[in-house]
Scaffold this motif. Structure first.
Motif, mmCIF file in Angstrom:
data_model
loop_
_atom_site.group_PDB
_atom_site.id
_atom_site.type_symbol
_atom_site.label_atom_id
_atom_site.label_comp_id
_atom_site.label_asym_id
_atom_site.label_seq_id
_atom_site.Cartn_x
_atom_site.Cartn_y
_atom_site.Cartn_z
ATOM 1 N N ARG A 58 0.611 -0.940 0.154
ATOM 2 C CA ARG A 58 -0.042 -0.176 0.424
ATOM 3 C C ARG A 58 1.166 0.999 -0.657
ATOM 4 O O ARG A 58 0.681 1.909 -0.255
ATOM 5 C CB ARG A 58 -0.677 0.260 1.163
ATOM 6 C CG ARG A 58 -2.051 -0.942 1.260
ATOM 7 C CD ARG A 58 -2.894 -1.400 2.395
ATOM 8 N NE ARG A 58 -3.407 -2.175 2.827
ATOM 9 C CZ ARG A 58 -5.038 -2.375 2.582
ATOM 10 N NH1 ARG A 58 -5.405 -1.244 1.347
ATOM 11 N NH2 ARG A 58 -5.920 -3.373 2.547
ATOM 12 N N PHE A 80 -1.115 -5.185 1.813
ATOM 13 C CA PHE A 80 -0.898 -4.945 0.380
ATOM 14 C C PHE A 80 -2.651 -4.986 -0.089
ATOM 15 O O PHE A 80 -3.193 -5.349 0.315
ATOM 16 C CB PHE A 80 -0.711 -6.275 -0.662
ATOM 17 C CG PHE A 80 0.580 -6.356 -0.674
ATOM 18 C CD1 PHE A 80 1.689 -7.092 0.702
ATOM 19 C CD2 PHE A 80 1.183 -6.676 -1.722
ATOM 20 C CE1 PHE A 80 3.025 -7.068 0.412
ATOM 21 C CE2 PHE A 80 2.708 -6.796 -1.623
ATOM 22 C CZ PHE A 80 3.435 -7.169 -0.673
ATOM 23 N N GLY A 81 -2.748 -3.643 -0.886
ATOM 24 C CA GLY A 81 -4.324 -2.532 -0.831
ATOM 25 C C GLY A 81 -4.402 -3.493 -2.532
ATOM 26 O O GLY A 81 -5.551 -2.826 -3.128
ATOM 27 N N GLY A 82 -3.392 -4.126 -3.343
ATOM 28 C CA GLY A 82 -4.101 -4.483 -4.638
ATOM 29 C C GLY A 82 -3.062 -3.744 -5.428
ATOM 30 O O GLY A 82 -3.345 -4.572 -7.139
#
Lengths: 243, 196
Positions: free
Chosen positions: A97, A234-236
């Protein structure tokens, strides 16, 4: 579900080749390189090579694995996971992120399509990973440079300048090269151009700072060992491709 | 005199115990619900991000692929339909959520049809603007997946807290009800295995 993801390596390592694709010395070289970077910037770049992600989307799998292992430092979320599924011939770079700004999806995509995929096609796995991590270092370092500049309270302008330079020198030549490429046999035009111009852009950007720029890219020769992942999230963010 | 005091004392202790238990449970539900609202906001943000990318994508594609009017119209229509289905986070019933998901999935379908069509246009595929948009769109899909998974996890902890005894009794009093999940994409069950 849980057995679909390998447990975090113990003792902790940044480079995890479950497939034996890389030679022991290549693994060690990458490990030392990533370790030196992690020691100097706290940004953790990890590499995982495995056979197949099975039913998972490569992006989904990489992001989940990064989250499960907690790559990056908690709070900063400055982890990167480069995962390649050798049998699927797919690769994905997931950005934590905290790094989505420094390595936006479009740039991650370019790293995959310009550095990893062409090399992997020629089975030059080490070279692909080596170049990709170099580029990630440059981009991620930019983020922390920006941090420093902002905390001193002056000139967001230099960040813009760096971005502008990256766009002028990196993206424009790439467009041109892409057009050229149709005529060549196997070579990928402009790899060197891309590389040197980015170095240039980085040097120009680094000129304003007093110190700290020199240590990136150094290979620490002492065989230190990695202390472990720090719980990054982790947000993608990130991008991938297949070769 | 003493004979009355003992049952009263027992009742008092019992009353205090039930009261504090009820308050604790209530607060726990509120906390879990807040967590869900936060995750829901993230889900909505990511879907919104995708919605915002579409006009740009459509206008970029239009310049190159004029003959694909039907596909483009499909995307625009699915987009306006998806934006019309809004959910109030306090009313996340399974039915509402299914409706929301269906509208968004329709948009996903229309988008992927568009991206398949685009394969026929090499000029467009070499267009830098398009490539950026495509990377952003893919990234947004990934973020949607993460947001949905986190949302489902918070729903799961809420629902499972809600259904166990004695919480289910308290939940009935306060009017807390079980909430809906996002369904997994179909066809993910009988797929190949992961190999390390």
């Amino acid at each position: 579900m849980a057995q679909d993801f390998p447990p975090a390596p113990n003792p902790p390592r940044l480079v995890n080749d479950f497939t034996g694709t890389l030679s022991a010395s290549e693994v060690e070289q990458l490990e030392q390189k990533l370790l030196a970077y992690s020691d100097s910037t706290s940004t953790q770049v990890a590499i995982v090579l495995l056979g197949s992600v099975g039913p998972y989307d490569i992006a989904d799998y990489t992001i989940q694995l990064g989250e499960k292992w907690g790559i990056g430092v908690k709070g900063k979320d400055n982890g990167i996971l480069i995962l390649a599924a050798m049998e699927d011939r797919k690769c994905f770079i997931a950005a934590g992120r905290g790094l989505e700004g420094a390595i936006p999806d479009a740039l991650a995509k370019r790293i995959v399509s310009d550095m990893i995929l062409p090399n992997f096609k020629m089975e030059a796995y080490y070279q692909g990973l080596d170049q990709a991590t170099d580029m990630i270092f440059k981009l991620a370092s930019g983020e922390y440079k920006a941090d420093e500049v902002l905390s001193e309270g002056n000139s967001g302008g230099s960040i813009l300048l760096i971005l502008l330079l990256v766009f002028l020198f990196v993206i424009l030549p790439l467009i041109k090269n892409r057009r050229d490429n149709n005529n060549h046999m196997g070579g990928r035009g402009g790899g060197v151009d891309f590389w040197t111009t980015l170095m240039l852009a980085n040097m120009l950007g680094g000129g304003g700072r007093s110190s700290g720029g020199g240590s990136f890219g150094d290979f620490s020769s002492g065989g230190g060992s990695f202390g472990g992942f720090g719980g990054g999230s982790f947000g993608g963010g990130g991008a991938g491709g297949s070769w | 005199m003493k004979k009355i005091l003992i049952p009263v004392g027992i009742l008092l202790v019992l009353g205090i115990f039930i009261y504090s238990k009820a308050v604790g449970t209530y607060n726990q539900f509120v906390q879990l619900e807040e967590e869900i609202n936060g995750q829901w906001a993230e889900v909505e943000t990511q879907y919104q991000r995708r919605t915002d990318l579409i006009p740009n994508l459509v206008s970029t594609v239009k310049g190159y692929a004029e003959f694909e009017q039907e596909t483009l119209t499909g995307v625009v229509e699915a987009r306006s339909k998806a934006t019309s289905v809004q959910i109030d986070p306090t009313n996340l019933t399974p039915e509402k959520l299914a409706e929301f998901q269906q509208a968004q999935d329709q948009l996903s379908g229309a988008l992927s049809r568009l991206l398949v069509t685009v394969e026929k246009y090499p000029d467009l595929k070499a267009n830098q603007n398009f490539l950026e948009l495509q990377a952003q769109l893919e990234g947004t899909e990934n973020r949607i997946a993460v947001a949905r998974r986190n949302f489902n996890e918070s729903i799961k902890s809420y629902n499972s807290t809600l259904k166990v005894f004695p919480n289910n009794l308290f939940a009935g009093w306060y009017g807390f009800v079980a909430k809906g999940y996002f369904e997994a994409a179909a066809g993910a069950e009988n797929a190949p295995k992961v190999e390390f």
